[in-house]
Design an enzyme around this catalytic site. Structure first.
Site, mmCIF file in Angstrom:
data_model
loop_
_atom_site.group_PDB
_atom_site.id
_atom_site.type_symbol
_atom_site.label_atom_id
_atom_site.label_comp_id
_atom_site.label_asym_id
_atom_site.label_seq_id
_atom_site.Cartn_x
_atom_site.Cartn_y
_atom_site.Cartn_z
ATOM 1 N N LYS A 170 3.236 2.438 3.761
ATOM 2 C CA LYS A 170 2.041 3.300 3.695
ATOM 3 C C LYS A 170 1.047 2.815 2.648
ATOM 4 O O LYS A 170 0.548 3.586 1.841
ATOM 5 C CB LYS A 170 2.468 4.756 3.492
ATOM 6 C CG LYS A 170 3.403 5.212 4.635
ATOM 7 C CD LYS A 170 3.720 6.669 4.615
ATOM 8 C CE LYS A 170 4.478 7.115 5.859
ATOM 9 N NZ LYS A 170 5.872 6.605 5.988
ATOM 10 N N ARG A 171 0.752 1.526 2.693
ATOM 11 C CA ARG A 171 -0.191 0.940 1.758
ATOM 12 C C ARG A 171 -1.636 1.125 2.228
ATOM 13 O O ARG A 171 -1.883 1.653 3.319
ATOM 14 C CB ARG A 171 0.105 -0.559 1.589
ATOM 15 C CG ARG A 171 1.497 -0.868 1.043
ATOM 16 C CD ARG A 171 1.711 -0.277 -0.341
ATOM 17 N NE ARG A 171 2.818 -0.910 -1.034
ATOM 18 C CZ ARG A 171 4.041 -0.402 -1.173
ATOM 19 N NH1 ARG A 171 4.346 0.758 -0.656
ATOM 20 N NH2 ARG A 171 4.973 -1.051 -1.847
#
Lengths: 278, 278
Positions: A93-94
Site C-alpha cells: 500500500k505504497r
C-alpha cells in the site's frame, strides 16, 4: 507475469486463489521458533503445501517490517521460494510523490537495486497520478490500486460522493483507468462489499480485481463471483488467516492445504458455472 | 516527544525547520562510496551540520527501501544518530486495515519488535479510521496524516467535493480530528498550496502541520507562515533537496548548513513577527 500467463494459470489450476502470507511470528507453531528464520520456515511449508492450488501469493509487508531488518530478510527469502508460475504480490500500500514512487518501484520491482522482484504491488491512490505512474514503467509488472477496501474504515472516505453521485472509489477507478491498462493495473475490492461488484464492473469490466476479505473477514465467495467474474475470470480472491492459521499445531501446512483445496473446489465450481473452464 | 517539548524546542532554536533525509545513493558525493555504509555517512554529516538549526528530521523510507535489506540497515543507523531533542519522522505513508496497521505501528514505534523508535509516522488516510487509530495507542508518538499534498497528483482526488462543497482533504481533517488530539495528530499540507492554509486552519486551528514543498518543489515560506502559523507555531516546514544536495562536492555538509541557516533566519523573522518568540 503477463495477463495471458495469469489467465492460463487460472484455467490450468482451476483456481483464482491468492494465499496471503501475513505471517505473525507470535502465531506460528512453537516448534518453528528453533529455526534461524522461523517466519521463512513457516512460509516455505505453506507455499509447498498450497502452490498447486493457488495462482498468487501476497505477503503483507507490515508483518515483515514489524521485525525490522530481520523481517526484510525473511521477506526476501520468502519471495525466492514463491514459484515463478504464481503471481507474487507485495501488499505494501505504497504511494508518494513521483520521484519517491520511483524509489518504491525500485524497492519492489528492481532486484538489482533492492533484491526484490515482485510481480505486483498494492498502491494507495490518495496522492494521485504521479504517485501511481512510476510503477507502470516496468514491463509485466502490476500496480494494484486500492479502490474499495474490506475494512470498516472504508466507509469513512471511499463512499463520499461528488455532484454526479459518484463514490470516491468509483472516481478512483475511472481516473486510474486512464493511466494504465488492464494488463498492468488491478484494483483492490473487498469481498465484504459484494453488493458493489456490479458498480465496479461497470467502470472496470476487463480489469482483474484483487479481493481480500474472504474467510476471517466474513466475505462471501459466491456473491463476489456472481457480480465480479468476467470472461477471463478477472478475480484473484485472497484468503489469509483462514488458511495459514487453519491449525496451530505441527499439522498447520496440511490443514492450510485442506482449507486451500476447499476454496479451490468452490472456485472451480464458479469457473465451470461461468463457462470459463470446461 | 510531547507537544510541549516540540514547542519548547522551536522557541529555543527559533526555527521550525524539518530536514528531509531522502538520501539517494546515486546523488551523494563520490568519496563517500568508499565507506561501508555511504548513505549513513552522508546522513551523519548532514545531521551534525544542521542539528542546532532544525527541530525535526524526516527520512523518507522509500529512499532506504529501494536498497532492500541494506537500506533498512542504513535507516536504523541513521535513526540512532538523530538527537532525541529533534522530532524523528518516518515519512512512510503507511496505512492498512486495523490488524495490519498494528504491525506498522510496531515497525516504526516499537524498538523491541523492530529496532525502530521513531517519534512520528506519516499515514495515508484512504482506508479510514481503523487504519489510523492503531498508531495513536503509543504515548508521545505522532500520526501525521496526509491531507493536502504538494504534488501535481493532489489535484486528482484531494479536491473532490461533496454536497456541502467540502473538499476531500477538508473531510479528512474533520474526521481524523475526532480520532485523535492535537498532541498526537498532525496533518501534511504541501507548501505549494499556500492559498489553502486558511481553509485548513479553520478545521485544524491547533494542530501542527507538516509542510513539504519548500525549496525544490517551489513552495513559498512567507505565504505558508501568513496563513499557517498559530499561537504555538503549529508548523514544521520541511526542505530536502535544497539542503542535502546544496553541493555535490566534499563541502556538501557545510553548504547544507548554510542553506539551513538561511531558512532558520527566515523562520526566526516569521516567529518574531507573529509574536511567538521575542
Amino acid at each position: 507475469m503477463t495477463r495471458k500467463q495469469l489467465i492460463d494459470e487460472i484455467k490450468q489450476k482451476r483456481s483464482f486463489l491468492c494465499v496471503g502470507l501475513d505471517t505473525d511470528i507470535s502465531k506460528i507453531p512453537k516448534f518453528l521458533l528453533d529455526y534461524e528464520d522461523p517466519v521463512f520456515e513457516f512460509n516455505k511449508r505453506i507455499v509447498e503445501a498450497t502452490a498447486d492450488l493457488c495462482v498468487a501469493y501476497k505477503p503483507n509487508t507490515a508483518f515483515y517490517e514489524c521485525r525490522g531488518v530481520k523481517g526484510w530478510q525473511s521477506l526476501q527469502r520468502t519471495l525466492k521460494i514463491i514459484p515463478k508460475t504464481c503471481l507474487s504480490i507485495a501488499d505494501a500500500k505504497r504511494g508518494d510523490i513521483g520521484n519517491t514512487s520511483d524509489m518504491y518501484a525500485k524497492a519492489f520491482f528492481s532486484p538489482n537495486d533492492s533484491g526484490f522482484d515482485f510481480d505486483a504491488l498494492t498502491i494507495a491512490p490518495y496522492m494521485g497520478e504521479d504517485s501511481i505512474t512510476p510503477f507502470l514503467k516496468y514491463e509485466n509488472k502490476w500496480a494494484i490500486v486500492l479502490a474499495l477496501t474490506s475494512n470498516k474504515g472504508s466507509l469513512d472516505f471511499q463512499f463520499l460522493t461528488d455532484h454526479d453521485e459518484m463514490h470516491l472509489f468509483e472516481q478512483v477507478i475511472r481516473k486510474v483507468n486512464n493511466w494504465g491498462r488492464p494488463d498492468n493495473i488491478m484494483y483492490v475490492v473487498g469481498a465484504t462489499r459484494g453488493e458493489f461488484f456490479k458498480d465496479i464492473r461497470k467502470h472496470a469490466p476487463d480489469h482483474f480485481l484483487l479481493v481480500p476479505g474472504v474467510g476471517a473477514q466474513g466475505g462471501n465467495l459466491q456473491e463476489v463471483c456472481t457480480y465480479g467474474l468476467n470472461k477471463d475470470c478477472g478475480l484473484l480472491v485472497n484468503a489469509t488467516r483462514s488458511i495459514i492459521y487453519a491449525s496451530e499445531g505441527e499439522d498447520f501446512a496440511e490443514k492450510a492445504r485442506a482449507e486451500s483445496l476447499s476454496l479451490q473446489k468452490e472456485m472451480q465450481e464458479e469457473l465451470l458455472k461461468a463457462g470459463i473452464i470446461s
